[in-house]
Design a protein around this motif. Structure first.
Motif, PDB file in Angstrom:
ATOM      1  N   LEU A  70       0.930  -0.902   0.118  1.00  0.00           N
ATOM      2  CA  LEU A  70       0.096  -0.154  -0.184  1.00  0.00           C
ATOM      3  C   LEU A  70       0.789   1.153  -0.142  1.00  0.00           C
ATOM      4  O   LEU A  70       0.477   2.366  -0.529  1.00  0.00           O
ATOM      5  N   THR A  88      -3.410   6.239   1.744  1.00  0.00           N
ATOM      6  CA  THR A  88      -3.251   4.707   1.713  1.00  0.00           C
ATOM      7  C   THR A  88      -2.158   3.857   2.337  1.00  0.00           C
ATOM      8  O   THR A  88      -2.133   2.971   2.741  1.00  0.00           O
ATOM      9  N   ALA A 118      -3.643   3.041   5.496  1.00  0.00           N
ATOM     10  CA  ALA A 118      -4.645   1.707   5.311  1.00  0.00           C
ATOM     11  C   ALA A 118      -3.725   0.584   5.404  1.00  0.00           C
ATOM     12  O   ALA A 118      -4.042  -0.501   5.831  1.00  0.00           O
ATOM     13  N   ASN A 177      -2.967   0.103   8.888  1.00  0.00           N
ATOM     14  CA  ASN A 177      -3.928  -0.791   9.628  1.00  0.00           C
ATOM     15  C   ASN A 177      -4.225  -2.016   9.318  1.00  0.00           C
ATOM     16  O   ASN A 177      -4.299  -2.833  10.203  1.00  0.00           O
ATOM     17  N   GLN A 178      -3.944  -2.396   8.098  1.00  0.00           N
ATOM     18  CA  GLN A 178      -3.918  -3.944   7.658  1.00  0.00           C
ATOM     19  C   GLN A 178      -2.795  -4.600   8.619  1.00  0.00           C
ATOM     20  O   GLN A 178      -3.030  -5.797   9.034  1.00  0.00           O
ATOM     21  N   ASP A 194      -8.418  -0.558  15.137  1.00  0.00           N
ATOM     22  CA  ASP A 194      -8.816  -0.395  13.635  1.00  0.00           C
ATOM     23  C   ASP A 194      -9.294   1.035  13.688  1.00  0.00           C
ATOM     24  O   ASP A 194      -8.932   1.669  12.598  1.00  0.00           O
ATOM     25  N   GLN A 239      -7.738   4.201  11.425  1.00  0.00           N
ATOM     26  CA  GLN A 239      -8.602   4.575  10.196  1.00  0.00           C
ATOM     27  C   GLN A 239      -8.530   5.886  10.107  1.00  0.00           C
ATOM     28  O   GLN A 239      -8.465   6.935   9.075  1.00  0.00           O
ATOM     29  N   GLY A 291      -5.540   8.034   9.356  1.00  0.00           N
ATOM     30  CA  GLY A 291      -5.070   8.095   7.582  1.00  0.00           C
ATOM     31  C   GLY A 291      -5.924   9.221   7.257  1.00  0.00           C
ATOM     32  O   GLY A 291      -5.659   9.412   5.871  1.00  0.00           O
TER      33      GLY A 291
END
Length: 285
Positions: free
Chosen positions: A171, A209, A212, A215-216, A267, A271, A274
């Motif tokens: 990402l 991005t 993200a 986060n993942q 999470d 989020q 970002g």
């Protein structure tokens, strides 16, 4: 068929290679393991010195600053609920393992993602490796971690870092590549250097991005820390594993719910971190 195509001893070759790595770098790996274990356990001990209620309020305050009041309120209630269930210390162990793993994954993954976005040759090498890492079963990561670092905290962290790194790399690479080309051409027209273009235009615009990917990575690290309890990694994952082996359904539900609460908090915070513009408290959780 076996006579026409004799079986190559791939497993023996791998074992030989691993033995060579251990013999060559064993001393350095032991030193690294001792330092990493000391950092993780020291961090848990420091956090445990703070009263659970006060630490819950501190976490909620951080969540409120980064995200919204609703998320801060959920964080406070969720953490106090975990403390009420009696899983505060295992939660701190799991949280420390996750944050340590994610920090290592970001420190390694973001520079690789940036380099891959700038160099097509690096990208051609990195992409197949990421495909392999993301399709490999999670349990396979435990094998080299155990072999190099025995059992305990360190193999859990190492396996989590490897498992959680691919989203950060992918990402970061994707976010930088998606920056509009007209902006890139404009910066080149004004004579900006590659580093100026990267740090003043591409990375700031790619921040959502990249976050993200962070986060993942956090979510994958959470799942891997639970799996790593099979090799001695402490925390809520250890409680889940014990409840499964001892058929304690109630304990399993309690610890699973505690993990879900921590996952939701992390999470939602990442989020909102970002977002380019911080959303105010009227948003839904």
């Amino acid at each position: 068929m076996d006579e026409l195509l004799p079986r190559l001893p791939f497993a023996d070759w791998i074992d030989t290679g691993v033995d060579w790595l251990v013999d060559t770098f064993g001393t350095g790996l032991d030193g690294f393991a001792d330092v990493l274990e000391g950092v993780v356990e020291g961090s848990v001990d420091i956090l445990d010195l703070v009263p659970s209620i006060l630490l819950a309020f501190i976490f909620a305050l951080i969540a409120g600053i980064i995200s919204t009041r609703k998320i801060a309120f959920f964080s406070l209630i969720g953490l106090l609920f975990i403390d009420y269930l009696g899983y505060w210390y295992p939660m701190l162990q799991m949280l420390t393992l996750v944050l340590t793993s994610v920090i290592f994954a970001l420190v390694i993954g973001i520079p690789i993602g940036i380099l891959s976005s700038q160099k097509s040759g690096v990208r051609k090498v990195v992409n197949p490796i990421l495909d392999l890492m993301q399709t490999m079963p999670a349990f396979v990561y435990l094998i080299p971690a155990i072999f190099f670092f025995n059992i305990g905290v360190v193999p859990g962290v190492v396996a989590s870092v490897i498992f959680a790194m691919p989203p950060t790399i992918r990402l970061t690479m994707l976010g930088i590549q998606q920056v509009p080309k007209d902006l890139i051409e404009a910066t080149e027209a004004f004579g900006s250097t590659t580093w100026q273009r990267l740090f003043k235009i591409q990375i700031p615009l790619a921040k959502p991005t990249i976050m993200a990917g962070v986060n993942q990575s956090i979510m994958l690290s959470l799942s891997m820390v639970v799996i790593a309890s099979m090799v001695g990694a402490p925390g809520l994952g250890e409680e889940v594993y014990r409840s499964v082996t001892q058929l304690k359904t109630g304990v399993g539900v309690e610890t699973g719910l505690s993990i879900v609460i921590v996952a939701i908090i992390l999470d939602r915070i990442t989020q909102y971190a970002g977002n380019r513009k911080k959303k105010l408290g009227g948003n839904t959780l």
